[in-house]
Each structure stands twice: as C-alpha cells, then as structure tokens.
Design a protein around this motif. Sequence first.
Motif, PDB file in Angstrom:
ATOM      1  N   ILE A  11      20.816  50.821   7.503  1.00 19.89           N
ATOM      2  CA  ILE A  11      20.762  49.633   7.352  1.00 19.89           C
ATOM      3  C   ILE A  11      21.783  48.924   7.045  1.00 19.89           C
ATOM      4  CG2 ILE A  11      20.400  47.394   6.557  1.00 19.89           C
ATOM      5  CD1 ILE A  11      17.254  48.827   5.921  1.00 19.89           C
ATOM      6  N   SER A 175      23.542  41.561   2.828  1.00 18.75           N
ATOM      7  CA  SER A 175      22.508  41.861   3.417  1.00 18.75           C
ATOM      8  C   SER A 175      22.442  43.182   2.700  1.00 18.75           C
ATOM      9  CB  SER A 175      22.933  41.557   4.841  1.00 18.75           C
ATOM     10  OG  SER A 175      23.431  40.793   5.252  1.00 18.75           O
ATOM     11  N   ALA A 178      20.075  42.676   0.499  1.00 19.89           N
ATOM     12  CA  ALA A 178      18.989  43.065   1.035  1.00 19.89           C
ATOM     13  C   ALA A 178      18.090  44.019   1.339  1.00 19.89           C
ATOM     14  CB  ALA A 178      18.858  41.305   1.787  1.00 19.89           C
ATOM     15  N   ALA A 179      18.901  44.402   1.778  1.00 21.42           N
ATOM     16  CA  ALA A 179      18.642  46.801   2.654  1.00 21.42           C
ATOM     17  C   ALA A 179      18.549  47.102   1.700  1.00 21.42           C
ATOM     18  CB  ALA A 179      20.309  46.582   3.540  1.00 21.42           C
ATOM     19  N   GLY A 181      16.539  46.142  -1.184  1.00 26.01           N
ATOM     20  CA  GLY A 181      15.316  45.772  -1.686  1.00 26.01           C
ATOM     21  C   GLY A 181      14.441  46.101  -0.421  1.00 26.01           C
ATOM     22  N   LEU A 182      14.916  45.808   0.511  1.00 21.42           N
ATOM     23  CA  LEU A 182      14.251  46.220   1.621  1.00 21.42           C
ATOM     24  C   LEU A 182      13.755  47.999   1.618  1.00 21.42           C
ATOM     25  CD1 LEU A 182      12.530  45.325   3.834  1.00 21.42           C
ATOM     26  CD2 LEU A 182      14.484  46.311   5.454  1.00 21.42           C
ATOM     27  N   SER A 183      14.614  48.292   1.376  1.00 19.68           N
ATOM     28  CA  SER A 183      14.883  49.836   1.625  1.00 19.68           C
ATOM     29  C   SER A 183      13.717  50.543   0.513  1.00 19.68           C
ATOM     30  CB  SER A 183      16.193  50.496   1.560  1.00 19.68           C
ATOM     31  OG  SER A 183      17.087  49.931   2.367  1.00 19.68           O
ATOM     32  N   ALA A 185      11.586  48.694  -1.155  1.00 26.70           N
ATOM     33  CA  ALA A 185       9.774  48.509  -0.565  1.00 26.70           C
ATOM     34  C   ALA A 185       9.921  49.309   0.174  1.00 26.70           C
ATOM     35  CB  ALA A 185      10.359  46.696  -0.247  1.00 26.70           C
ATOM     36  N   LEU A 186      10.105  49.568   0.983  1.00 26.28           N
ATOM     37  CA  LEU A 186       9.227  50.170   2.323  1.00 26.28           C
ATOM     38  C   LEU A 186       9.380  51.859   2.109  1.00 26.28           C
ATOM     39  CD1 LEU A 186      11.299  49.041   5.097  1.00 26.28           C
ATOM     40  CD2 LEU A 186       8.782  48.649   4.016  1.00 26.28           C
TER      41      LEU A 186
END
Length: 467
Positions: A11, A175, A178-179, A181-183, A185-186
């Motif tokens: 990402i 970003s 955010a990436a 946190g997204l990584s 979470a996923l």
Amino acid sequence: MRYFHKFFLSITLILTAALAVMEYSCVAFSLNHSFRRAQDSGLMQHQLIKHTIQSTILNTLSGGIVPEPRLSAIGENAAGLLGTGGGLLLAGEADGIYYSDLASPQDFGDIQEGYINYQVVREDGAVSLIVKSEFTQSGRRLFLVTKQDISQVFSEAENLLAQCTRLYFLILAVSTAAALGLSWALTRPLTILRRATRAFGNGDYSFRANIHARDEIGGLAQDYNKMADTVEEKIRELETAASRQKRFTANFAHELKTPMTSVIGYADMIYQRKLSEEETEQAAWFIMNEGMRLEALSFKLMDLFALDQTGFTLEETEITTVMQDAQASLLPSAEKRGVEFVCQAEPAWVRLEYDLFKTLLLNLLDNALKSGGKHVTLLGRAEKELYRVSVSDDGRGIPSDELMRITEAFYMVDKSRSRREHGAGLGLALCARIAGIHGTKLEYVSETGKGTTVSFTLRKEAEGDEA
C-alpha cells in the motif's frame, strides 16, 4: 516476510508512486501551460513591435528612404515596449545593426522571410525567450530580434514544485499512518486465525477464532470454527470410545477372571483332594455353571463383534411372523419362571434381517423375563408410516440414573442377578447395534418397582413390494 508487512509495504509503495506521478503531472502541466502562455505572449509582443516598427517607418519616410539614425531611434523606441528584462535588436541586411541592447550577438542565418523563429535560452540563471523574424519594409530588408525574460514562469513552477513536495510528504505521512491502521485491521483476523490454529495444534481444542467480520475472512473464521467444533466433537467421541474400550477391556478381563478362578479352583480341588461323591458333584456343578457363563459370554462377544461387519441385507418381511417365532422360542422359559407371556401384533410389512431381528427380540424378551415380574408383553402396533414394537414387564425396573449406561458393554444394573442368570452385560449392547443396523434406536421407559418398557419403530413397506 509477514503478510502484514507485505500488505503495508504494498500500500505504501502504491501511494508513494501514485502521489509522485500526481505531483509530476501537476507541476509538468502547470509549467507547460505557463510556458505556452509566455511563448504566445512573447510571439504576440514580437509581432506587435514588428508592426509598430513598420508603421513608424511608413510614417517617417522621406523621399522613400529612412535614414539610418532614424532606424536606430525607431529601434530604441520599440525596445521601450518590452519593459524591464527585455531586449531588442534591429538590423539591416546590408547596413548591419541599427539598434541593439542585447548582451550577446545574434545569428540571422537561420531566419527565413515570412517565418518567426524562437528559442529559449538560459544565461546566468535567467531564462529568456528569443524571437527572430525577417521582413521587408520600403524596399529595405530588416531583421528583428526580441528578447523577453520568462524566468518567472520557471520560478512559479519551482515554487509550485516546492509546495507540491511539502504537500506530497504530508499526504504520504498521513496515508502511511492510515495504511498502517488499515493493514493492521485487515490482517488482524488472520493473526487471530493463526493463533487459533496454533492453539488447536497444541491441543487446546476449545480455542476459537473470535472474528465477527462479514467478509471472506469472517466467513473463513466461521468455517474454521465449525471445523474446530466438528474436530473437537470427534476427538471427544474418540476419547469416549477409548474410555469405553478401556472399560470394555477391564470388564472383559474381570468377567473372564471370575469364572476361570472358580473353574480352576474347583478343578484343583477335585485333582488334589479325595472328595465325597456329593462334594465332587457340587464342584462339578460349579465348574459347569461357570463354564456355561463363559460359553454365553463368548457367544455374545462373537455376535457383538460380528455386527461390526457391513453388508447386511434387509428384506421385506411380515413382522408378525418373526414376533410369533420369538414368542414360541421363549414360551418354555416363561412357563418355567411362572411368567405370563403375551404377544399382540398387528400385521405389517417391514424391512429387516430375520436372524438379527429375532436376536434383538429374544434379548429384550429374555431381560423382561428375568426382571422379577409376573407379566411380559410383546406388542406390535401400526402408527401411520411407522410400526412400533415394544417389550414391557412389571418387574423391578431400572433406576433413572442408570438408563443412560445400560447399553454399554458389560454394564449390569444388578450384577449378582446377572451372574446367577449367566449374564455378562452384553445383551442390550448387542440390541443397540442390531437396532442401528435396522435404522432405529431403542427407547426406554422405566420406573423402579413398576417395570420397564423398551420400544423402537420401523418404517412400514407396502405389501407385496419387491426388496
């Protein structure tokens, strides 16, 4: 490399590349747009100056000829139209330069009449647009060169680049966070699944993946939990089966040891001592009695193990035939015990294996006759698509806390009575196996001191159908 790191780096790289391309595109577009405007402005201004010079020459003609000093003045006046940072050169084909405020000499060999040439030149950190043209006025061939400073266009582009770069790193930082946190979470559900599989592999069969997402990973977690439930259930069944097998082996050894000890003891007594005829007869009776119990035990075990085989064929049979056959086999035993034995069966066709089904009835009826009661009933009754068979007695009954265990091999509610009757606790285990082969199971209703009823159902068949 962990999947979290791969996902996060992927990402981040995509964002970095996308932002870089966006920044380059914006700056390049802005610079190109500004440069085109400066170029168009320089060309238009060059044309304006050329027209101004032509008009001035026409207005100052004296005898059809413009003197050279006058051309210098015209050039100087025209240079004033360029403003600061600009420059102008006006020259003639034969007379040389009339006016020039340019620092560097210019080559006119590349100018063609009717065309305008231009070029961008960098000198001492400044960027200039140099425009050249050739025209004929009043019979005189003239060359015009204008120079305009367009450094501001590139300065603005550099300022824009600096601003875009600052914005680029700001957006990239946000970003990246955010990436991250997204990584997390996923990939967290995958970490939970990994922890669950590791715990399961280490023997913690109760550990479950606590994931409530409604996506593919959530579905995978649900499937994993279902699989874990199934595996845990199978393991529990295997543990139960192993425990039963252990009890079976222990009970089997115990059941063999007791009669064999008696047989060996009484045989040794007959061999070692001189006994009276009465003592010898009594010892022989004990040996025979224990031998009969061993024989009954061996037959029951053979039947029980034989039922583990497959390939039993169930054939359509008129059920009253086998029920009456079972009644006839046990009537002498009932009369000997003083038990009233009644068989009431409605006619119906069912699928069964005759010998196994008769063994099932004989074992249930034998238990009922030994229950200590005075009445035993074998009842067959049609219930829509089913046929219910029940065996009832009014004997001593079975305690409620023992009902769940009576089908275990070697389990006996009354051990002393079972041994007196040459029992080994295998009859109901055998009956449960036979019932399973016929697609049914035994149902028990019992009350201590009032009796027991054992029943099961079979599916009826249409009379005359082929098996």
